[in-house]
Write a protein that holds these residues in place. Structure first.
Motif, PDB file in Angstrom:
ATOM      1  N   MET A   1       0.836  -1.195   0.000  1.00 42.79           N
ATOM      2  CA  MET A   1       0.000   0.000   0.000  1.00 42.79           C
ATOM      3  C   MET A   1       0.879   1.258   0.000  1.00 42.79           C
ATOM      4  SD  MET A   1      -2.762   1.624  -0.138  1.00 42.79           S
ATOM      5  CE  MET A   1      -3.888   0.220  -0.191  1.00 42.79           C
ATOM      6  N   ILE A   2       0.397   2.271  -0.646  1.00 41.49           N
ATOM      7  CA  ILE A   2       1.058   3.578  -0.589  1.00 41.49           C
ATOM      8  C   ILE A   2       0.557   4.282   0.666  1.00 41.49           C
ATOM      9  CG2 ILE A   2       1.412   5.787  -1.763  1.00 41.49           C
ATOM     10  CD1 ILE A   2       0.797   4.348  -4.400  1.00 41.49           C
ATOM     11  N   TYR A   3       1.410   4.368   1.675  1.00 43.12           N
ATOM     12  CA  TYR A   3       0.998   4.906   2.965  1.00 43.12           C
ATOM     13  C   TYR A   3       1.060   6.428   3.009  1.00 43.12           C
ATOM     14  CZ  TYR A   3       1.455   0.077   4.553  1.00 43.12           C
ATOM     15  OH  TYR A   3       1.313  -1.265   4.697  1.00 43.12           O
ATOM     16  N   MET A   4       2.050   6.985   2.338  1.00 40.53           N
ATOM     17  CA  MET A   4       2.213   8.444   2.365  1.00 40.53           C
ATOM     18  C   MET A   4       2.741   8.916   1.030  1.00 40.53           C
ATOM     19  SD  MET A   4       3.938   8.979   6.100  1.00 40.53           S
ATOM     20  CE  MET A   4       3.365   7.975   7.478  1.00 40.53           C
ATOM     21  N   VAL A   5       2.363  10.139   0.683  1.00 36.04           N
ATOM     22  CA  VAL A   5       2.876  10.785  -0.518  1.00 36.04           C
ATOM     23  C   VAL A   5       3.178  12.242  -0.170  1.00 36.04           C
ATOM     24  CG1 VAL A   5       2.374  11.537  -2.873  1.00 36.04           C
ATOM     25  CG2 VAL A   5       1.613   9.291  -2.113  1.00 36.04           C
ATOM     26  N   TYR A   6       4.342  12.702  -0.590  1.00 37.93           N
ATOM     27  CA  TYR A   6       4.715  14.105  -0.433  1.00 37.93           C
ATOM     28  C   TYR A   6       5.011  14.671  -1.817  1.00 37.93           C
ATOM     29  CZ  TYR A   6       5.377  13.120   4.546  1.00 37.93           C
ATOM     30  OH  TYR A   6       5.174  12.759   5.854  1.00 37.93           O
ATOM     31  N   ILE A   7       4.390  15.785  -2.125  1.00 36.27           N
ATOM     32  CA  ILE A   7       4.686  16.505  -3.362  1.00 36.27           C
ATOM     33  C   ILE A   7       5.245  17.867  -2.969  1.00 36.27           C
ATOM     34  CG2 ILE A   7       3.758  17.472  -5.492  1.00 36.27           C
ATOM     35  CD1 ILE A   7       1.550  15.435  -5.433  1.00 36.27           C
ATOM     36  N   SER A   8       6.452  18.137  -3.455  1.00 37.86           N
ATOM     37  CA  SER A   8       7.090  19.405  -3.088  1.00 37.86           C
ATOM     38  C   SER A   8       7.846  19.968  -4.285  1.00 37.86           C
ATOM     39  CB  SER A   8       8.050  19.205  -1.911  1.00 37.86           C
ATOM     40  OG  SER A   8       9.108  18.336  -2.281  1.00 37.86           O
ATOM     41  N   LYS A   9       8.165  21.234  -4.203  1.00 37.93           N
ATOM     42  CA  LYS A   9       8.998  21.856  -5.223  1.00 37.93           C
ATOM     43  C   LYS A   9      10.429  21.356  -5.062  1.00 37.93           C
ATOM     44  CE  LYS A   9       6.190  26.061  -5.512  1.00 37.93           C
ATOM     45  NZ  LYS A   9       6.176  27.543  -5.428  1.00 37.93           N
ATOM     46  N   SER A  10      11.219  21.555  -6.084  1.00 40.81           N
ATOM     47  CA  SER A  10      12.610  21.086  -6.036  1.00 40.81           C
ATOM     48  C   SER A  10      13.390  21.772  -4.922  1.00 40.81           C
ATOM     49  CB  SER A  10      13.302  21.331  -7.382  1.00 40.81           C
ATOM     50  OG  SER A  10      13.227  22.706  -7.725  1.00 40.81           O
ATOM     51  N   THR A  11      12.886  22.925  -4.466  1.00 35.50           N
ATOM     52  CA  THR A  11      13.534  23.637  -3.364  1.00 35.50           C
ATOM     53  C   THR A  11      13.197  23.043  -2.006  1.00 35.50           C
ATOM     54  OG1 THR A  11      11.664  25.168  -3.281  1.00 35.50           O
ATOM     55  CG2 THR A  11      13.550  25.803  -4.642  1.00 35.50           C
ATOM     56  N   GLY A  12      12.224  22.131  -1.977  1.00 34.13           N
ATOM     57  CA  GLY A  12      11.819  21.508  -0.728  1.00 34.13           C
ATOM     58  C   GLY A  12      10.529  22.067  -0.162  1.00 34.13           C
ATOM     59  N   GLU A  13       9.967  23.075  -0.798  1.00 37.19           N
ATOM     60  CA  GLU A  13       8.713  23.677  -0.335  1.00 37.19           C
ATOM     61  C   GLU A  13       7.553  22.716  -0.569  1.00 37.19           C
ATOM     62  OE1 GLU A  13       5.793  27.438  -1.430  1.00 37.19           O
ATOM     63  OE2 GLU A  13       7.874  27.391  -2.164  1.00 37.19           O
ATOM     64  N   LEU A  14       6.886  22.318   0.509  1.00 36.61           N
ATOM     65  CA  LEU A  14       5.820  21.326   0.415  1.00 36.61           C
ATOM     66  C   LEU A  14       4.579  21.901  -0.265  1.00 36.61           C
ATOM     67  CD1 LEU A  14       4.889  18.435   1.284  1.00 36.61           C
ATOM     68  CD2 LEU A  14       3.922  19.506   3.321  1.00 36.61           C
ATOM     69  N   ILE A  15       4.004  21.096  -1.182  1.00 35.56           N
ATOM     70  CA  ILE A  15       2.772  21.478  -1.871  1.00 35.56           C
ATOM     71  C   ILE A  15       1.592  20.681  -1.342  1.00 35.56           C
ATOM     72  CG2 ILE A  15       1.581  21.467  -4.107  1.00 35.56           C
ATOM     73  CD1 ILE A  15       4.270  21.996  -5.401  1.00 35.56           C
ATOM     74  N   TRP A  16       1.802  19.378  -1.184  1.00 39.84           N
ATOM     75  CA  TRP A  16       0.693  18.521  -0.729  1.00 39.84           C
ATOM     76  C   TRP A  16       1.265  17.264  -0.089  1.00 39.84           C
ATOM     77  CZ3 TRP A  16      -1.274  13.655  -2.788  1.00 39.84           C
ATOM     78  CH2 TRP A  16      -2.504  13.265  -2.216  1.00 39.84           C
ATOM     79  N   SER A  17       0.588  16.784   0.936  1.00 36.42           N
ATOM     80  CA  SER A  17       0.996  15.521   1.553  1.00 36.42           C
ATOM     81  C   SER A  17      -0.237  14.667   1.802  1.00 36.42           C
ATOM     82  CB  SER A  17       1.735  15.771   2.869  1.00 36.42           C
ATOM     83  OG  SER A  17       0.874  16.362   3.826  1.00 36.42           O
ATOM     84  N   PHE A  18      -0.046  13.356   1.684  1.00 36.70           N
ATOM     85  CA  PHE A  18      -1.139  12.393   1.901  1.00 36.70           C
ATOM     86  C   PHE A  18      -0.693  11.371   2.928  1.00 36.70           C
ATOM     87  CE2 PHE A  18      -2.570   8.069   0.994  1.00 36.70           C
ATOM     88  CZ  PHE A  18      -3.939   8.203   1.142  1.00 36.70           C
ATOM     89  N   LYS A  19      -1.587  11.041   3.848  1.00 38.41           N
ATOM     90  CA  LYS A  19      -1.315   9.995   4.838  1.00 38.41           C
ATOM     91  C   LYS A  19      -2.496   9.043   4.856  1.00 38.41           C
ATOM     92  CE  LYS A  19       1.164  13.333   7.700  1.00 38.41           C
ATOM     93  NZ  LYS A  19       0.805  14.478   6.820  1.00 38.41           N
ATOM     94  N   HIS A  20      -2.218   7.790   4.588  1.00 37.49           N
ATOM     95  CA  HIS A  20      -3.294   6.796   4.574  1.00 37.49           C
ATOM     96  C   HIS A  20      -3.809   6.600   6.003  1.00 37.49           C
ATOM     97  CE1 HIS A  20      -5.591   3.187   3.788  1.00 37.49           C
ATOM     98  NE2 HIS A  20      -5.336   3.303   2.498  1.00 37.49           N
ATOM     99  N   PRO A  21      -5.118   6.666   6.212  1.00 41.80           N
ATOM    100  CA  PRO A  21      -5.651   6.546   7.578  1.00 41.80           C
ATOM    101  C   PRO A  21      -5.403   5.187   8.224  1.00 41.80           C
ATOM    102  CG  PRO A  21      -7.424   6.520   5.948  1.00 41.80           C
ATOM    103  CD  PRO A  21      -6.174   6.909   5.218  1.00 41.80           C
ATOM    104  N   LYS A  22      -5.088   4.158   7.402  1.00 47.77           N
ATOM    105  CA  LYS A  22      -4.848   2.829   7.942  1.00 47.77           C
ATOM    106  C   LYS A  22      -3.378   2.419   7.837  1.00 47.77           C
ATOM    107  CE  LYS A  22      -9.506   1.052   7.115  1.00 47.77           C
ATOM    108  NZ  LYS A  22     -10.329  -0.011   6.485  1.00 47.77           N
ATOM    109  N   ALA A  23      -2.508   3.398   7.713  1.00 54.45           N
ATOM    110  CA  ALA A  23      -1.071   3.100   7.677  1.00 54.45           C
ATOM    111  C   ALA A  23      -0.634   2.511   9.016  1.00 54.45           C
ATOM    112  CB  ALA A  23      -0.285   4.372   7.379  1.00 54.45           C
ATOM    113  N   PRO A  24       0.411   1.678   9.030  1.00 53.34           N
ATOM    114  CA  PRO A  24       0.903   1.107  10.299  1.00 53.34           C
ATOM    115  C   PRO A  24       1.178   2.193  11.329  1.00 53.34           C
ATOM    116  CG  PRO A  24       2.017   0.099   8.439  1.00 53.34           C
ATOM    117  CD  PRO A  24       1.198   1.225   7.877  1.00 53.34           C
ATOM    118  N   LYS A  25       0.841   1.925  12.566  1.00 57.36           N
ATOM    119  CA  LYS A  25       0.966   2.931  13.613  1.00 57.36           C
ATOM    120  C   LYS A  25       2.409   3.383  13.813  1.00 57.36           C
ATOM    121  CE  LYS A  25      -3.137   1.467  16.176  1.00 57.36           C
ATOM    122  NZ  LYS A  25      -3.678   0.933  17.462  1.00 57.36           N
ATOM    123  N   ASP A  26       3.364   2.441  13.667  1.00 52.37           N
ATOM    124  CA  ASP A  26       4.762   2.836  13.857  1.00 52.37           C
ATOM    125  C   ASP A  26       5.231   3.765  12.745  1.00 52.37           C
ATOM    126  OD1 ASP A  26       4.482   0.804  12.049  1.00 52.37           O
ATOM    127  OD2 ASP A  26       6.313  -0.250  12.619  1.00 52.37           O
TER     128      ASP A  26
END
Length: 293
Positions: free
Chosen positions: A1-26
């Protein structure tokens, strides 16, 4: 499963992040608990460091339970860094195919997020929620619908083995019926009988194992166990054919050695067929669901 996704500019500035609600707790605790902008900036720094030192960008990092995958994607005029945190068993090519397809379908929404200051107040949160819900629903399409065989573990291998054995015995009844009705053995049509045996008792069980098991390594293991049952059962049911062949060629008890050699070849063939089928039609097209709570 894809638990998380981060989309950012090449400079590191975050645009969007996704966290799966059923991702492992650790995973949620160790990664999702951190500030998203710090994580995206850190990952961007790592990829840029690799590019500046060895002339190539890091594409993945393997951990005990997860993988981190990295890729740059052009959206509009921005070269965006995409970071995906997935299960270790998921195939990277499959992960990127899913993410690229989703980004392509939602490209206009993502473009609006690149310049958030141009949006009306509160619009950014609305876009965030819409994109998150869309992606979560999109991921659910790639999870096998039968939970008992959705995970690539020992349970799935056992179910795959049992399904292979059951399908073999069902098809063995069909083979015996065909041989009885059409008299393949009694009329000396051994070549036709071999074709029937191969199709019914090797090919079909192999495909069943491949589909049920759903991943190449598991299909190989399940096929190995199933092939033992297949060879023993066929040897018993067609013992008269085997001994008739041994008598015609005057090889006596050497036929036992021949049966063992054939068993090894057939076992390997079943493994290749089932694992290839599992890889091409299931493993490369699906994701492992989140772990059960």
């Amino acid at each position: 499963m894809i638990y998380m996704v981060y989309i950012s500019k090449s400079t590191g500035e975050l645009i969007w992040s996704f966290k799966h609600p059923k991702a492992p707790k650790d995973v949620l605790g160790s990664i999702a608990g951190k500030e998203d902008s710090l994580i995206s900036g850190f990952i961007s720094a790592i990829t840029n460091f690799g590019y500046e030192t060895i002339g190539d960008r890091i594409q993945s990092m393997d951990f005990m339970k997860i993988k981190m995958l990295y890729r740059y994607v052009m959206i509009g005029e921005e070269n965006l860094l995409i970071v995906a945190i997935t299960d270790r068993e998921d195939i990277p090519a499959t992960v990127w195919r899913i993410i690229n397809s989703f980004i392509s379908q939602n490209q206009e929404i993502i473009k609006k997020m690149i310049e958030p200051l141009l949006l009306q107040p509160g619009k950014l949160d609305e876009i965030y929620n819409t994109l998150e819900n869309n992606f979560l629903n999109y991921l659910n399409r790639y999870v096998r619908k039968i939970p008992q065989i959705a995970y690539r573990n020992n349970q799935t291998i056992i179910i795959g083995t049992l399904s292979g054995i059951i399908s073999f015995f069902l098809m063995l009844l069909v083979t015996l019926w065909i041989n009885d009705v059409y008299g393949l053995y009694s009329s000396g049509r051994f070549e036709t009988l071999l074709y029937v045996i191969f199709f019914n008792n090797f090919l079909i069980p192999s495909l069943v194992i491949g589909w049920v098991t759903g991943f190449a390594r598991g299909a190989l293991i399940a096929s190995a166990f199933t092939s033992v049952v297949v060879i023993v059962s066929l040897s018993i049911n067609f013992s008269d054919v085997i001994f008739s062949f041994a008598g015609a060629w005057n090889i006596g008890m050497a036929v036992v050695f021949g049966v063992l050699v054939v068993a090894f070849i057939i076992g390997a063939a079943m493994g290749i067929i089932s694992s290839t089928f599992a890889r091409m039609f299931v493993e490369s097209k699906t994701l492992i669901p989140p772990p059960l709570e």
